[in-house]
Design a protein around this motif. Structure first.
Motif, short mmCIF file in Angstrom:
data_model
loop_
_atom_site.label_atom_id
_atom_site.label_comp_id
_atom_site.label_asym_id
_atom_site.label_seq_id
_atom_site.Cartn_x
_atom_site.Cartn_y
_atom_site.Cartn_z
N VAL A 83 0.83 -1.21 0.00
CA VAL A 83 0.00 0.00 0.00
C VAL A 83 0.87 1.25 0.00
O VAL A 83 1.70 1.46 0.89
N GLY A 84 0.69 2.10 -1.01
CA GLY A 84 1.30 3.41 -1.02
C GLY A 84 2.81 3.42 -0.87
O GLY A 84 3.52 2.47 -1.24
N ARG A 90 3.52 4.15 7.24
CA ARG A 90 3.84 4.49 8.64
C ARG A 90 2.74 5.30 9.30
O ARG A 90 2.80 5.57 10.50
N ALA A 91 1.73 5.72 8.53
CA ALA A 91 0.63 6.51 9.09
C ALA A 91 -0.72 5.84 8.91
O ALA A 91 -1.57 5.89 9.80
N ALA A 92 -0.95 5.22 7.75
CA ALA A 92 -2.25 4.62 7.45
C ALA A 92 -2.50 3.41 8.34
O ALA A 92 -1.59 2.63 8.63
N VAL A 94 -4.99 -0.09 9.56
CA VAL A 94 -5.80 -1.19 9.04
C VAL A 94 -7.26 -0.75 8.91
O VAL A 94 -7.91 -0.98 7.90
N GLY A 95 -7.79 -0.13 9.95
CA GLY A 95 -9.18 0.31 9.92
C GLY A 95 -9.43 1.35 8.86
O GLY A 95 -10.45 1.32 8.17
N GLY A 96 -8.50 2.29 8.70
CA GLY A 96 -8.67 3.32 7.68
C GLY A 96 -8.68 2.72 6.29
O GLY A 96 -9.45 3.16 5.42
N ASN A 97 -7.85 1.70 6.05
CA ASN A 97 -7.81 1.07 4.73
C ASN A 97 -9.09 0.32 4.43
O ASN A 97 -9.61 0.38 3.31
N LEU A 98 -9.63 -0.37 5.41
CA LEU A 98 -10.82 -1.19 5.18
C LEU A 98 -12.10 -0.36 5.16
O LEU A 98 -13.03 -0.66 4.40
N VAL A 99 -12.16 0.67 5.98
CA VAL A 99 -13.40 1.43 6.12
C VAL A 99 -13.36 2.73 5.32
O VAL A 99 -14.33 3.09 4.65
N GLY A 100 -12.24 3.44 5.38
CA GLY A 100 -12.20 4.76 4.78
C GLY A 100 -11.72 4.82 3.35
O GLY A 100 -12.04 5.75 2.62
N THR A 102 -11.27 3.88 -0.67
CA THR A 102 -12.06 3.32 -1.77
C THR A 102 -11.36 2.12 -2.38
O THR A 102 -12.00 1.27 -3.00
N LEU A 103 -10.03 2.02 -2.22
CA LEU A 103 -9.28 0.90 -2.80
C LEU A 103 -9.36 -0.35 -1.93
O LEU A 103 -9.45 -1.47 -2.43
N ARG A 104 -9.29 -0.19 -0.61
CA ARG A 104 -9.43 -1.31 0.33
C ARG A 104 -8.51 -2.47 -0.05
O ARG A 104 -8.97 -3.60 -0.27
N CYS A 105 -7.21 -2.21 -0.09
CA CYS A 105 -6.26 -3.25 -0.47
C CYS A 105 -6.27 -4.43 0.50
O CYS A 105 -5.88 -5.54 0.13
N LEU A 106 -6.70 -4.20 1.74
CA LEU A 106 -6.74 -5.29 2.72
C LEU A 106 -8.02 -6.10 2.66
O LEU A 106 -8.13 -7.13 3.33
N LEU A 107 -9.00 -5.66 1.88
CA LEU A 107 -10.27 -6.39 1.83
C LEU A 107 -10.12 -7.77 1.21
O LEU A 107 -10.63 -8.75 1.79
N PRO A 108 -9.47 -7.95 0.05
CA PRO A 108 -9.31 -9.32 -0.47
C PRO A 108 -8.61 -10.27 0.51
O PRO A 108 -9.10 -11.41 0.71
N PRO A 109 -7.50 -9.86 1.17
CA PRO A 109 -6.92 -10.77 2.17
C PRO A 109 -7.88 -11.10 3.31
O PRO A 109 -7.95 -12.25 3.76
N ALA A 110 -8.63 -10.11 3.78
CA ALA A 110 -9.57 -10.37 4.87
C ALA A 110 -10.67 -11.35 4.42
O ALA A 110 -11.11 -12.20 5.19
#
Length: 240
Positions: A83-84, A90-92, A94-100, A102-110
């Motif tokens: 990601v990025g 170093r700032a983003a 897990v919750g921000g990626n899944l909830v906030g 639009t790309l949600r890179c962690l959604l397929p692994p989850a």
């Protein structure tokens, strides 16, 4: 803007009731706030112990992406590392990626981990499935799953400013009775498709069953990537 840093779930719930806006790692909301104005109160889970766990079968929503390492499954580690830039990771969170995001890179692994979500609302903490997270955007506290036997992740390169690159995640879990179950999820453009099948025969038979799920709606090029990932994953499984 008042930034609130609750140290317990009950304090976080109180913040929500009083109108505090979840901030995540602020990598996504900051530009919007600069443009539209800052909320009176923001809520960060940075100091909440339950939201900062990294384990074999759980991951807290406040964990920043560069901290997603051992003992988390390979599929999550590789996804977080993709990601990025380093500064973003170093700032983003897990919750921000899944909830906030639009790309949600962690959604397929989850999805391939068959993860369950622990979320917090004004009336308390509860567990739900992944479908509620992008749909209702609750305050995510963390994820839980069963440790897979093997897992993998692949993200193709993409052009800056272009369509989101293809992401393919896969994992195999042990099932009751000694069976193994393969789950695959792919983000193709803005759409995430997933499916699963039992690993009862050879690779081609497994792929044939997989194409009968939603994953079969992928285009030919994306299906070729899925084929490569599944073939490699099943080979690793056989070599255990």
């Amino acid at each position: 803007m008042l930034l609130r840093l609750p140290r317990s779930v009950s304090e976080a719930q109180e913040c929500l009731v009083e109108g505090a806006v979840p901030v995540g790692g602020a990598t996504l909301v900051w530009a919007t706030w600069l443009r539209d104005g800052f909320p009176e109160q923001a809520l960060s889970l940075h100091d909440l112990p339950e939201a900062n766990v990294v384990g074999r079968e759980e991951l807290g929503a406040a964990v920043v992406l560069h901290q997603v390492g051992d003992p988390a499954p390979e599929v999550l580690r590789r996804a977080a590392a993709s990601v990025g830039t380093g500064a973003v990771r170093r700032a983003a969170t897990v919750g921000g990626n899944l909830v906030g995001s639009t790309l949600r890179c962690l959604l397929p692994p989850a999805l391939v981990l068959d993860a369950r979500c622990t979320v917090l609302g004004p009336h308390g903490r509860y567990e739900t499935d992944l479908s509620e997270v992008p749909a209702k955007r609750p305050l995510l506290l963390g994820l839980r799953w069963r440790e897979p036997l093997v897992s993998g992740y692949r993200k193709l390169s993409g052009d800056a400013g272009g369509a989101p690159p293809l992401v393919v995640a896969a994992a195999v879990h042990a099932e009751d009775g000694g069976q193994h179950r393969l789950r695959v999820a792919a983000r193709d453009g803005d759409e995430v498709l997933s499916g699963g099948t039992e690993c009862v025969d050879g690779t081609e038979d497994v792929l044939g069953e997989l194409w009968r799920t939603d994953v079969g709606a992928l285009g030919a090029a994306a299906r070729d990537v899925v084929r490569e990932e599944v073939t490699g994953l099943l080979a690793r499984l056989a070599g255990r």
